[in-house]
Design an enzyme around this catalytic site. Structure first.
Site, PDB file in Angstrom:
ATOM      1  N   HIS A 180     -15.677 -19.385 -26.585  1.00 48.61           N
ATOM      2  CA  HIS A 180     -15.893 -19.016 -25.021  1.00 48.61           C
ATOM      3  C   HIS A 180     -16.966 -17.737 -24.782  1.00 48.61           C
ATOM      4  O   HIS A 180     -17.068 -17.278 -23.779  1.00 48.61           O
ATOM      5  CB  HIS A 180     -14.535 -18.986 -24.248  1.00 48.61           C
ATOM      6  CG  HIS A 180     -14.824 -19.384 -22.863  1.00 48.61           C
ATOM      7  ND1 HIS A 180     -13.691 -19.737 -22.238  1.00 48.61           N
ATOM      8  CD2 HIS A 180     -15.843 -19.761 -22.036  1.00 48.61           C
ATOM      9  CE1 HIS A 180     -14.092 -20.356 -20.752  1.00 48.61           C
ATOM     10  NE2 HIS A 180     -15.417 -20.274 -20.855  1.00 48.61           N
ATOM     11  N   ASP A 198      -9.084 -22.601 -17.919  1.00 47.42           N
ATOM     12  CA  ASP A 198      -8.671 -22.007 -19.262  1.00 47.42           C
ATOM     13  C   ASP A 198      -7.150 -21.704 -19.372  1.00 47.42           C
ATOM     14  O   ASP A 198      -6.588 -21.423 -18.289  1.00 47.42           O
ATOM     15  CB  ASP A 198      -9.493 -20.940 -19.326  1.00 47.42           C
ATOM     16  CG  ASP A 198      -9.890 -20.368 -20.900  1.00 47.42           C
ATOM     17  OD1 ASP A 198     -10.740 -19.763 -20.928  1.00 47.42           O
ATOM     18  OD2 ASP A 198      -9.022 -20.350 -21.578  1.00 47.42           O
ATOM     19  N   HIS A 241      -6.420 -19.339 -20.935  1.00 52.37           N
ATOM     20  CA  HIS A 241      -6.632 -17.776 -20.908  1.00 52.37           C
ATOM     21  C   HIS A 241      -7.775 -17.120 -19.734  1.00 52.37           C
ATOM     22  O   HIS A 241      -8.616 -17.698 -19.434  1.00 52.37           O
ATOM     23  CB  HIS A 241      -7.112 -17.405 -22.380  1.00 52.37           C
ATOM     24  CG  HIS A 241      -6.508 -18.116 -23.668  1.00 52.37           C
ATOM     25  ND1 HIS A 241      -6.911 -19.290 -24.054  1.00 52.37           N
ATOM     26  CD2 HIS A 241      -5.281 -17.701 -23.981  1.00 52.37           C
ATOM     27  CE1 HIS A 241      -5.966 -19.506 -24.824  1.00 52.37           C
ATOM     28  NE2 HIS A 241      -5.099 -18.696 -25.023  1.00 52.37           N
ATOM     29  N   ASP A 288      -9.745 -14.548 -20.449  1.00 48.65           N
ATOM     30  CA  ASP A 288     -10.976 -13.990 -21.151  1.00 48.65           C
ATOM     31  C   ASP A 288     -11.576 -12.795 -20.294  1.00 48.65           C
ATOM     32  O   ASP A 288     -12.564 -12.765 -20.062  1.00 48.65           O
ATOM     33  CB  ASP A 288     -11.954 -15.232 -21.234  1.00 48.65           C
ATOM     34  CG  ASP A 288     -11.413 -16.299 -21.951  1.00 48.65           C
ATOM     35  OD1 ASP A 288     -10.233 -15.970 -22.648  1.00 48.65           O
ATOM     36  OD2 ASP A 288     -12.059 -17.429 -21.887  1.00 48.65           O
ATOM     37  N   HIS A 346     -14.372 -13.564 -27.476  1.00 46.54           N
ATOM     38  CA  HIS A 346     -14.035 -14.831 -26.668  1.00 46.54           C
ATOM     39  C   HIS A 346     -13.039 -14.444 -25.718  1.00 46.54           C
ATOM     40  O   HIS A 346     -12.914 -15.339 -24.906  1.00 46.54           O
ATOM     41  CB  HIS A 346     -13.995 -15.984 -27.617  1.00 46.54           C
ATOM     42  CG  HIS A 346     -12.663 -16.082 -28.252  1.00 46.54           C
ATOM     43  ND1 HIS A 346     -11.912 -17.464 -28.411  1.00 46.54           N
ATOM     44  CD2 HIS A 346     -11.561 -15.335 -28.739  1.00 46.54           C
ATOM     45  CE1 HIS A 346     -10.826 -17.267 -29.026  1.00 46.54           C
ATOM     46  NE2 HIS A 346     -10.756 -15.903 -29.153  1.00 46.54           N
ATOM     47  N   ASP A 391     -12.734 -24.292 -20.871  1.00 46.77           N
ATOM     48  CA  ASP A 391     -12.285 -24.226 -22.178  1.00 46.77           C
ATOM     49  C   ASP A 391     -11.420 -25.184 -22.467  1.00 46.77           C
ATOM     50  O   ASP A 391     -10.377 -25.563 -21.796  1.00 46.77           O
ATOM     51  CB  ASP A 391     -11.671 -22.658 -22.098  1.00 46.77           C
ATOM     52  CG  ASP A 391     -11.021 -22.371 -23.643  1.00 46.77           C
ATOM     53  OD1 ASP A 391     -11.038 -21.070 -23.777  1.00 46.77           O
ATOM     54  OD2 ASP A 391     -10.661 -23.045 -24.475  1.00 46.77           O
ATOM     55  N   ASP A 404      -8.993 -25.615 -24.203  1.00 42.53           N
ATOM     56  CA  ASP A 404      -7.302 -25.189 -24.579  1.00 42.53           C
ATOM     57  C   ASP A 404      -6.828 -25.218 -23.062  1.00 42.53           C
ATOM     58  O   ASP A 404      -5.812 -25.005 -23.023  1.00 42.53           O
ATOM     59  CB  ASP A 404      -7.501 -23.971 -25.300  1.00 42.53           C
ATOM     60  CG  ASP A 404      -7.936 -22.674 -24.666  1.00 42.53           C
ATOM     61  OD1 ASP A 404      -8.367 -21.698 -25.333  1.00 42.53           O
ATOM     62  OD2 ASP A 404      -7.887 -22.658 -23.503  1.00 42.53           O
ATOM     63  N   GLU A 423     -14.885 -24.153 -27.145  1.00 41.32           N
ATOM     64  CA  GLU A 423     -13.599 -24.174 -27.803  1.00 41.32           C
ATOM     65  C   GLU A 423     -13.399 -25.323 -28.831  1.00 41.32           C
ATOM     66  O   GLU A 423     -12.138 -25.313 -29.032  1.00 41.32           O
ATOM     67  CB  GLU A 423     -12.575 -23.504 -27.183  1.00 41.32           C
ATOM     68  CG  GLU A 423     -13.029 -22.141 -26.583  1.00 41.32           C
ATOM     69  CD  GLU A 423     -12.836 -20.831 -27.530  1.00 41.32           C
ATOM     70  OE1 GLU A 423     -12.653 -21.222 -28.944  1.00 41.32           O
ATOM     71  OE2 GLU A 423     -13.179 -19.847 -27.298  1.00 41.32           O
TER      72      GLU A 423
HETATM   73  N1  LIG Z   1      -9.284 -19.192 -26.253  1.00 38.52           N
HETATM   74  C1  LIG Z   1      -9.080 -18.041 -25.634  1.00 38.52           C
HETATM   75  N2  LIG Z   1      -9.658 -17.529 -24.538  1.00 38.52           N
HETATM   76  O1  LIG Z   1      -9.890 -18.724 -23.577  1.00 38.52           O
HETATM   77  N3  LIG Z   1      -8.590 -16.976 -26.685  1.00 38.52           N
HETATM   78  C2  LIG Z   1      -8.698 -15.652 -26.531  1.00 38.52           C
HETATM   79  C3  LIG Z   1      -7.417 -15.255 -25.482  1.00 38.52           C
HETATM   80  C4  LIG Z   1      -7.013 -13.908 -25.795  1.00 38.52           C
HETATM   81  N4  LIG Z   1      -6.108 -13.020 -24.833  1.00 38.52           N
HETATM   82 MN   LIG Z   2     -11.773 -19.142 -23.051  1.00 41.40          MN
HETATM   83 MN   LIG Z   3      -8.562 -20.419 -23.857  1.00 38.73          MN
END
Ligand SMILES: N/C(=N\O)NCCC[NH3+]
Ligand SMILES: [Mn+2]
Ligand SMILES: [Mn+2]
Ligand SMILES: [Mn+2]
Length: 303
Positions: free
Chosen positions: A99, A122, A124, A126, A139, A227, A229, A272
């Site tokens: 990312h 996401d 996260h 980011d 990322h 993302d 994830d 990702e």
């Molecule tokens: N997949 C991630 N971001 O979307 N990892 C980083 C997150 C760390 N806080």
């Molecule tokens: Mn991300």
């Molecule tokens: Mn993520």
């Protein structure tokens, strides 16, 4: 309608090998033909290796930042490619890669679409700064660069022009946000629909509220940065930082369908996907869902 597709074979924003193969796997799966079948003209400029050649052999940490030279050179080159596509009026589809590449994609679209808004799907946020990041993996930081939250002139990233104000980004799917990020989100008043809101309101209402927030008059071009994830790990296992309690297959697709339905989507990132993680079934499952979400962003509908 033309879509410019860029395959970003890059993994330097995080430590797990394999995510650079994401674009190759999605192309191998047939995503370009699938997009053509939707009626798009496809410009694909990605021979592979494509961005790997921009990765220097020596790239020592700078401060907390890991692989700063690699991330900078790849995202700078990517920003130019995306900007050129947007200048031609093409839809900019970017297949990652980790990312961190969004430093390039959003910079590229924002350079052309002055009133751009971003929907960040996401687990996260980011949005760590280069000083708040605990891992130094970039990322986890793209949004802080895009919003200009770092001190001026971060070494290697002097070229980045802040292009996003807090009212122009909205999150969907958050469930693993670092304390420092929670502080930033609160202080800047950034709107975020975590999985709690998804449970509480349902995905339909969440997407309506997200669009209402960043695009109240339905007149701003939208950049969707997805993302993989954000999806539950049972839906997309082959990814570097899986977090339980994510979006269902349908919730992920609804987001892309609803945003495509606005007719305002000008760019989409699908990032990702790490084919090296998960078993063969997990790889196929994750690549399949990534390509399916891309098709929905490009207008595929169920009826
Ligand atoms: N997949 C991630 N971001 O979307 N990892 C980083 C997150 C760390 N806080
Ligand atoms: Mn991300
Ligand atoms: Mn993520
Ligand atoms: Mn974390």
């Amino acid at each position: 309608r033309t879509v410019s597709v860029v395959g970003v074979d890059f993994s330097g924003g995080q430590p797990k090998a394999g995510v650079d193969q994401g674009p190759f796997q999605m192309v191998q799966f047939g995503v370009l033909d699938q997009i053509k079948e939707l009626g798009w003209k496809v410009n694909f400029d990605g021979t592979f290796p494509n961005f790997q050649k921009l990765v220097p052999t020596e790239d020592p940490d700078i401060g907390r930042m890991k692989k700063p030279r690699a991330v900078s050179s790849v995202t700078r080159a990517l920003a130019d490619k995306v900007r050129l596509a947007a200048q031609k009026g093409h839809f900019a589809l970017t297949l990652g890669g980790d990312h961190s590449i969004a430093i390039g994609t959003v910079s590229g679209t924002a350079a052309v679409h002055k009133d751009l808004c971003v929907i960040w799907v996401d687990a996260h946020a980011d949005i760590n700064t280069v000083e708040s990041t605990d891992s130094g993996n970039l990322h986890g930081c793209p949004v802080s660069f895009l919003m200009g939250l770092n001190k001026p002139d971060v070494p290697q990233f002097e070229w980045v022009q802040p292009c996003l104000t807090p009212d122009r980004i909205v999150y969907i799917g958050l469930r693993d946000v670092d304390p420092a990020e929670k502080k930033i989100l609160k202080e800047l008043g950034i709107k975020a629909f975590s999985m709690h809101e998804v449970d509480r309101y349902g995905i339909g209402k969440v997407v309506d509220m997200a669009l209402e927030h960043v695009n109240p008059h339905n007149n701003r071009p939208i950049h969707l940065s997805f993302d993989v994830d954000a999806l539950d790990p049972t839906v997309a296992p082959a990814t570097g930082t899986p977090v339980r309690g994510g979006l269902t297959f349908r919730e992920g697709h609804y987001i892309c369908e609803a945003i495509a339905e606005t007719g305002l989507l000008v760019a989409m990132d699908m990032v990702e996907v790490n084919p090296a993680l998960g078993d063969d079934n997990g790889l196929l499952q994750t690549v399949t869902v990534g390509c399916s979400l891309v098709r929905c962003g490009l207008g595929e509908t169920l009826l």
